[in-house]
Design an enzyme around this catalytic site. Structure first.
Site, PDB file in Angstrom:
ATOM      1  N   ARG A 135       0.750   0.029  18.130  1.00 10.70           N
ATOM      2  CA  ARG A 135      -0.122   0.539  17.067  1.00 10.70           C
ATOM      3  C   ARG A 135      -1.562   0.111  17.331  1.00 10.70           C
ATOM      4  O   ARG A 135      -1.823  -1.050  17.642  1.00 10.70           O
ATOM      5  CB  ARG A 135       0.326  -0.012  15.718  1.00 10.70           C
ATOM      6  CG  ARG A 135      -0.632   0.313  14.610  1.00 10.70           C
ATOM      7  CD  ARG A 135      -0.162  -0.197  13.278  1.00 10.70           C
ATOM      8  NE  ARG A 135      -0.292  -1.631  13.113  1.00 10.70           N
ATOM      9  CZ  ARG A 135      -1.430  -2.262  12.777  1.00 10.70           C
ATOM     10  NH1 ARG A 135      -2.550  -1.593  12.620  1.00 10.70           N
ATOM     11  NH2 ARG A 135      -1.429  -3.570  12.616  1.00 10.70           N
ATOM     12  N   LEU A 179       0.828  -1.214   0.000  1.00 13.35           N
ATOM     13  CA  LEU A 179       0.000   0.000   0.000  1.00 13.35           C
ATOM     14  C   LEU A 179       0.858   1.259   0.000  1.00 13.35           C
ATOM     15  O   LEU A 179       0.575   2.212  -0.735  1.00 13.35           O
ATOM     16  CB  LEU A 179      -0.941  -0.008   1.198  1.00 13.35           C
ATOM     17  CG  LEU A 179      -2.124  -0.947   0.994  1.00 13.35           C
ATOM     18  CD1 LEU A 179      -2.972  -1.017   2.248  1.00 13.35           C
ATOM     19  CD2 LEU A 179      -2.969  -0.526  -0.194  1.00 13.35           C
ATOM     20  N   LEU A 194      -2.862   0.654   7.734  1.00 13.59           N
ATOM     21  CA  LEU A 194      -3.286   0.947   6.363  1.00 13.59           C
ATOM     22  C   LEU A 194      -3.407   2.459   6.206  1.00 13.59           C
ATOM     23  O   LEU A 194      -3.020   3.041   5.194  1.00 13.59           O
ATOM     24  CB  LEU A 194      -4.622   0.267   6.070  1.00 13.59           C
ATOM     25  CG  LEU A 194      -4.651  -1.266   6.245  1.00 13.59           C
ATOM     26  CD1 LEU A 194      -6.006  -1.830   5.834  1.00 13.59           C
ATOM     27  CD2 LEU A 194      -3.560  -1.933   5.441  1.00 13.59           C
ATOM     28  N   SER A 238      -9.093 -11.438  12.660  1.00 13.00           N
ATOM     29  CA  SER A 238      -9.120  -9.975  12.699  1.00 13.00           C
ATOM     30  C   SER A 238      -9.677  -9.396  14.008  1.00 13.00           C
ATOM     31  O   SER A 238     -10.610  -9.935  14.597  1.00 13.00           O
ATOM     32  CB  SER A 238      -9.983  -9.471  11.548  1.00 13.00           C
ATOM     33  OG  SER A 238     -10.262  -8.110  11.718  1.00 13.00           O
ATOM     34  N   GLU A 270       5.112   0.615   6.884  1.00 18.22           N
ATOM     35  CA  GLU A 270       5.555  -0.110   8.077  1.00 18.22           C
ATOM     36  C   GLU A 270       7.075  -0.103   8.218  1.00 18.22           C
ATOM     37  O   GLU A 270       7.602  -0.301   9.309  1.00 18.22           O
ATOM     38  CB  GLU A 270       5.018  -1.552   8.025  1.00 18.22           C
ATOM     39  CG  GLU A 270       5.168  -2.270   9.357  1.00 18.22           C
ATOM     40  CD  GLU A 270       4.531  -3.646   9.406  1.00 18.22           C
ATOM     41  OE1 GLU A 270       3.644  -3.951   8.580  1.00 18.22           O
ATOM     42  OE2 GLU A 270       4.920  -4.429  10.296  1.00 18.22           O
ATOM     43  N   ARG A 286      -4.389  -3.775  21.723  1.00 19.60           N
ATOM     44  CA  ARG A 286      -3.782  -5.094  21.504  1.00 19.60           C
ATOM     45  C   ARG A 286      -2.757  -5.487  22.556  1.00 19.60           C
ATOM     46  O   ARG A 286      -2.714  -6.633  22.987  1.00 19.60           O
ATOM     47  CB  ARG A 286      -3.114  -5.106  20.135  1.00 19.60           C
ATOM     48  CG  ARG A 286      -4.120  -5.019  19.049  1.00 19.60           C
ATOM     49  CD  ARG A 286      -3.496  -4.877  17.695  1.00 19.60           C
ATOM     50  NE  ARG A 286      -4.577  -4.799  16.722  1.00 19.60           N
ATOM     51  CZ  ARG A 286      -4.405  -4.654  15.424  1.00 19.60           C
ATOM     52  NH1 ARG A 286      -3.194  -4.549  14.935  1.00 19.60           N
ATOM     53  NH2 ARG A 286      -5.436  -4.606  14.623  1.00 19.60           N
TER      54      ARG A 286
HETATM   55  C1  LIG Z   1      -2.792 -10.701   8.786  1.00 19.79           C
HETATM   56  C2  LIG Z   1      -2.670  -9.211   8.888  1.00 19.79           C
HETATM   57  C3  LIG Z   1      -3.806  -8.416   8.912  1.00 19.79           C
HETATM   58  C4  LIG Z   1      -3.698  -7.033   9.002  1.00 19.79           C
HETATM   59  N1  LIG Z   1      -4.847  -6.281   9.037  1.00 19.79           N
HETATM   60  C5  LIG Z   1      -4.739  -4.945   9.123  1.00 19.79           C
HETATM   61  C6  LIG Z   1      -5.929  -4.131   9.141  1.00 19.79           C
HETATM   62  O1  LIG Z   1      -7.050  -4.630   9.072  1.00 19.79           O
HETATM   63  N2  LIG Z   1      -5.762  -2.789   9.227  1.00 19.79           N
HETATM   64  C7  LIG Z   1      -4.533  -2.194   9.296  1.00 19.79           C
HETATM   65  O2  LIG Z   1      -4.472  -0.967   9.359  1.00 19.79           O
HETATM   66  N3  LIG Z   1      -3.418  -2.953   9.255  1.00 19.79           N
HETATM   67  C8  LIG Z   1      -3.483  -4.293   9.169  1.00 19.79           C
HETATM   68  N4  LIG Z   1      -2.336  -5.033   9.134  1.00 19.79           N
HETATM   69  C9  LIG Z   1      -1.034  -4.365   9.002  1.00 19.79           C
HETATM   70  C10 LIG Z   1      -0.848  -3.904   7.551  1.00 19.79           C
HETATM   71  O3  LIG Z   1      -1.371  -4.879   6.665  1.00 19.79           O
HETATM   72  C11 LIG Z   1       0.610  -3.671   7.182  1.00 19.79           C
HETATM   73  O4  LIG Z   1       1.244  -2.937   8.172  1.00 19.79           O
HETATM   74  C12 LIG Z   1       0.708  -2.887   5.877  1.00 19.79           C
HETATM   75  O5  LIG Z   1      -0.079  -3.491   4.870  1.00 19.79           O
HETATM   76  C13 LIG Z   1       2.154  -2.763   5.405  1.00 19.79           C
HETATM   77  O6  LIG Z   1       2.157  -2.111   4.149  1.00 19.79           O
HETATM   78  P1  LIG Z   1       3.518  -1.664   3.475  1.00 19.79           P
HETATM   79  O7  LIG Z   1       3.156  -1.089   2.158  1.00 19.79           O
HETATM   80  O8  LIG Z   1       4.293  -0.828   4.422  1.00 19.79           O
HETATM   81  O9  LIG Z   1       4.353  -3.022   3.278  1.00 19.79           O
HETATM   82  P2  LIG Z   1       4.009  -4.408   2.533  1.00 19.79           P
HETATM   83  O10 LIG Z   1       2.595  -4.540   2.148  1.00 19.79           O
HETATM   84  O11 LIG Z   1       4.612  -5.470   3.405  1.00 19.79           O
HETATM   85  O12 LIG Z   1       4.820  -4.342   1.190  1.00 19.79           O
HETATM   86  C14 LIG Z   1       6.213  -4.482   1.141  1.00 19.79           C
HETATM   87  C15 LIG Z   1       6.646  -4.405  -0.308  1.00 19.79           C
HETATM   88  O13 LIG Z   1       8.061  -4.329  -0.341  1.00 19.79           O
HETATM   89  C16 LIG Z   1       8.590  -5.265  -1.250  1.00 19.79           C
HETATM   90  N5  LIG Z   1       9.920  -5.604  -0.735  1.00 19.79           N
HETATM   91  C17 LIG Z   1      10.294  -5.885   0.540  1.00 19.79           C
HETATM   92  N6  LIG Z   1      11.623  -6.051   0.615  1.00 19.79           N
HETATM   93  C18 LIG Z   1      12.106  -5.879  -0.632  1.00 19.79           C
HETATM   94  C19 LIG Z   1      13.398  -5.931  -1.197  1.00 19.79           C
HETATM   95  N7  LIG Z   1      14.486  -6.171  -0.457  1.00 19.79           N
HETATM   96  N8  LIG Z   1      13.520  -5.736  -2.532  1.00 19.79           N
HETATM   97  C20 LIG Z   1      12.425  -5.479  -3.312  1.00 19.79           C
HETATM   98  N9  LIG Z   1      11.183  -5.412  -2.815  1.00 19.79           N
HETATM   99  C21 LIG Z   1      11.031  -5.602  -1.499  1.00 19.79           C
HETATM  100  C22 LIG Z   1       7.584  -6.380  -1.308  1.00 19.79           C
HETATM  101  O14 LIG Z   1       7.670  -7.071  -2.535  1.00 19.79           O
HETATM  102  C23 LIG Z   1       6.269  -5.587  -1.178  1.00 19.79           C
HETATM  103  O15 LIG Z   1       5.894  -5.107  -2.447  1.00 19.79           O
HETATM  104  C24 LIG Z   1      -2.435  -6.430   9.077  1.00 19.79           C
HETATM  105  C25 LIG Z   1      -1.289  -7.211   9.072  1.00 19.79           C
HETATM  106  C26 LIG Z   1      -1.412  -8.595   9.012  1.00 19.79           C
HETATM  107  C27 LIG Z   1      -0.179  -9.415   9.100  1.00 19.79           C
END
Ligand SMILES: Cc1cc2nc3c(=O)[nH]c(=O)nc-3n(C[C@H](O)[C@H](O)[C@H](O)COP(=O)(O)OP(=O)(O)OC[C@H]3O[C@@H](n4cnc5c(N)ncnc54)[C@H](O)[C@@H]3O)c2cc1C
Length: 640
Positions: A437, A44, A443, A285, A427, A332
């Site tokens: 958090r 995201l 999100l 959830s 994150e 939490r």
């Molecule tokens: C089961 C679950 C349910 C959740 N539900 C909620 C919810 O309902 N509401 C809420 O607010 N939060 C929720 N969270 C937390 C939330 O989903 C995450 O914190 C958030 O989606 C992280 O988004 P991000 O874009 O920072 O990272 P991510 O979605 O983890 O994306 C990381 C990206 O980086 C790329 N990447 C990583 N390392 C490398 C590298 N070395 N080289 C190239 N690419 C790399 C990956 O390919 C990916 O595209 C939940 C978490 C979990 C585990």
């Protein structure tokens, strides 16, 4: 020593972001085309950033290790996303969301960042609705809301139990549009393995093409990391199995400070561990706590009985008893520790005794089975797939598990790390959640960072960089970094030891869970700080990585990620040992009130600890960014 200037704008809290936007430097449209920006990660945070920056006219290169941006871990998010829209007319406001988030983080985050997050939250919903994200709606067509922990209002927008997936489809559509329009060059199956720093500024990355094994170099005017959280350092967690710390960790080794690594979130409602061969844990959830009631038997001897046979009088709805104001929606960290206490008393349920019940019997009486199915059907299906039990008939069994990391690379108000030109979003940064958090706020933060913050703040940096001045990939810094990665890859393949990478990951996870998990002590952390370096040494002497470097090799990918976890694990324990207080998810048993609540030390620890790499084998340096509370009074968190 690193320079940690948070760059928090002056002025009244509610005015800071508006003023900042009008005062920071801009890049004119014709010049935007001359800048190239690397965005690593397309969850995201990364997808929203890449799409928006390309829409603005910058040239963007997007990298993911997945075979499609749609596989990012963000897709797993179930419950929802917070926003201070006050559609329910139940007393919500930007200020209340700000206050709940700051208090939820146990007063260990920056006021200014959290207020901006609350302000921007309302724009996110409009943006996503315009993209077609199918948020749940009320009968009359208005967007629906539900409640999440740590709040007494309903401000969580959701799309059944698939909110992350639907939001990611929105961000992915925006990204795809810009790929089609030529604004974004997409690199899938590409893992960033190093950051290239030229003249003190982040100017490129080293990538391994995961299909061919080729080591590739890319230069840019600025680099954005949106690479997610590092909870898989514990091995078992609710994260996607591929989530890792490598991008952040390699940046740390190039000078970016790592802030508050010990702040990990343990989520109270996960399906309990069932065996030694499990590779991940599954979240149920937090939204389920809107209607489900958490309980454990009052008497130890009832712990193994059929829950439906235990009379109401013999059940302890412990969250409702201990926290009558917030009840099952206590935050939490608090709900997790309460579950641990119940299990420590011998009242835990299930085969292992590490479980409590999440019971929908009352909700089914009130809403009917169809009503519960409509709200949570896919979560009940997941539970059934994994446990072969129907939660419509018997209560779910749940137990806390590692779920999120509040720590991450240090960033200033502009989301820039202490390495100029390196920005960190979502994150992967440490910015907005303090020591705990609240649900549905990750999100919100990822999309705030990507859609609404970085598009403004990156211009402030780029305006100071001469267009066309980015270095060529022939610069010695690129060559040296690429050589370093080739050397590391070869080293893994040459060890030819006896144990697979997973063996070491499992052992590291066990050490961390037992010594630096839901409860930590000086003694347990000191012990972990002996065990982890020894395990790391064994890994480098005895790991086996089959195959070769010039093709798809998942063992090789894992080896690099686990090698980084073995280093991060040590820093995590060191951070936990040094922070001699309890706050949020960081619970040091020595620092607690008689009722078991966290005892913060605001005099000595109201600061961010930002660790600076000093070289292999040397102790890292602990820098401090003081947290000043100008507009709120730091108080003891009370959910009673
Ligand atoms: C089961 C679950 C349910 C959740 N539900 C909620 C919810 O309902 N509401 C809420 O607010 N939060 C929720 N969270 C937390 C939330 O989903 C995450 O914190 C958030 O989606 C992280 O988004 P991000 O874009 O920072 O990272 P991510 O979605 O983890 O994306 C990381 C990206 O980086 C790329 N990447 C990583 N390392 C490398 C590298 N070395 N080289 C190239 N690419 C790399 C990956 O390919 C990916 O595209 C939940 C978490 C979990 C585990």
């Amino acid at each position: 020593m690193a320079q940690l200037d948070s760059k928090i704008p002056a002025g009244p809290l509610a005015e800071k972001w508006r003023r900042h936007k009008t005062e920071i430097k801009l890049v004119n449209p014709a010049n935007k085309r001359k800048y190239e920006i690397i965005v690593v990660g397309a969850g995201l945070a990364g997808a929203s950033a890449a799409a928006t920056l390309a829409e603005l006219g910058y040239k963007v290169k997007s990298f993911v290790f997945h075979d499609s941006p749609r596989r990012a871990h963000s897709i797993a998010a179930q419950g929802g996303i917070n926003a201070a829209k006050n559609y329910q007319n139940d007393g919500d406001s930007v200020h209340r969301l700000f206050y709940d988030t700051l208090k939820g983080g146990d007063y260990r985050s920056r006021e200014a960042n959290v207020h901006r997050l609350a302000e921007v939250s309302v724009n996110i919903i409009d943006q996503c609705v315009a993209q077609g994200v199918p948020f749940a709606r009320e009968y009359g067509g208005l967007l629906a809301n539900r409640s999440f922990g740590g709040a007494q209002v309903s401000r969580t927008f959701y799309a059944r139990g698939q909110t992350g997936q639907q939001l990611l489809l929105g961000a992915y559509s925006a990204l795809s549009r810009m790929i089609g329009a030529g604004g974004v060059e997409m690199h899938t199956n590409s893992e960033m393995l190093d950051l290239v720093v030229v003249g003190g500024h982040a100017k490129g990355i080293i990538v391994r093409n995961l299909l061919t094994g080729a080591i590739e170099t890319y230069a840019a005017d600025a680099v954005i990391l949106a690479t997610g959280g590092y909870g898989n350092v514990f091995n078992l967690s609710t994260y996607a199995r591929g989530s890792n710390v490598t991008a952040s960790w390699r940046a740390y080794k190039r000078g970016a400070c790592f802030a508050n690594p010990c702040y990990t979130q343990i989520h109270p409602t996960c399906i309990p561990v069932s065996g030694d061969y499990q590779s991940k844990l599954t979240l149920m959830s937090e939204s389920l706590r809107n209607d489900g009631r958490i309980w454990a038997p009052k008497k130890k001897e009832d712990a193994k009985k059929d829950p439906n046979s235990i009379p109401e009088a013999d059940r302890d709805y412990y969250l409702e008893r201990m926290y009558p104001s917030f009840g099952n929606l206590a935050p939490r960290d608090i709900a997790s520790r309460a579950a641990k206490r119940v299990c420590d008393e011998g009242r835990g349920v299930g085969e292992t005794g590490l479980g409590v019940y999440l019971d929908f019997a009352d909700a089914i009486k009130r809403l009917g089975e169809a009503g519960v199915r409509e709200r949570y059907g896919n979560l009940f299906d997941i539970y059934h797939e994994i446990t072969a039990e129907s939660a419509y008939q018997v209560p779910m069994r749940i137990f806390p598990a590692v779920h999120y990391t509040m720590g991450g690379l240090w960033v200033d108000y502009n989301l820039m790390s202490n390495v100029p030109g390196l920005f960190v979003l979502g994150e992967a940064n440490f910015s907005d959640h303090g020591a705990n958090r609240l649900g549905a706020s990750a999100l919100m933060q990822g999309l705030a960072d990507g859609y609404f913050v970085i598009p403004y703040t990156i211009g402030d940096y780029l305006a100071g960089q001469k267009p066309g001045s980015r270095p060529s990939v022939d610069a010695p810094e690129f060559k040296a970094a690429a050589e370093n990665i080739r050397g590391m890859t070869e080293r893994f393949l040459q060890i030819k030891g006896k144990e697979p990478v997973s063996h070491y990951h499992k052992r590291l996870g066990k050490i961390l869970w037992e010594h630096c998990g839901m409860a930590r002590t000086r003694a347990s952390l000191t012990e972990a700080l002996k065990l982890i370096p020894a395990l790391r040494e064994e890994f480098w002497a005895n790991v086996t990585v089959p195959g070769s470097a010039d093709t798809l090799n998942q063992s090789l990918e894992q080896a690099g990620r686990v090698a980084d976890f073995l280093e991060l694990g040590e820093l995590l324990c060191l951070d936990a040992l040094t922070r001699e207080e309890s706050c949020g998810g960081h619970f040091r048993e020595e620092f607690q009130y008689p009722d078991g609540e966290c005892k913060r030390d605001d005099v000595n620890f109201a600061h961010v600890a930002a660790w600076e790499f000093q070289g292999a084998g040397k102790a890292p340096l602990r820098n401090i960014e003081p947290l000043n509370y100008e507009f709120t009074k730091m108080s003891v968190r009370n959910y009673k």
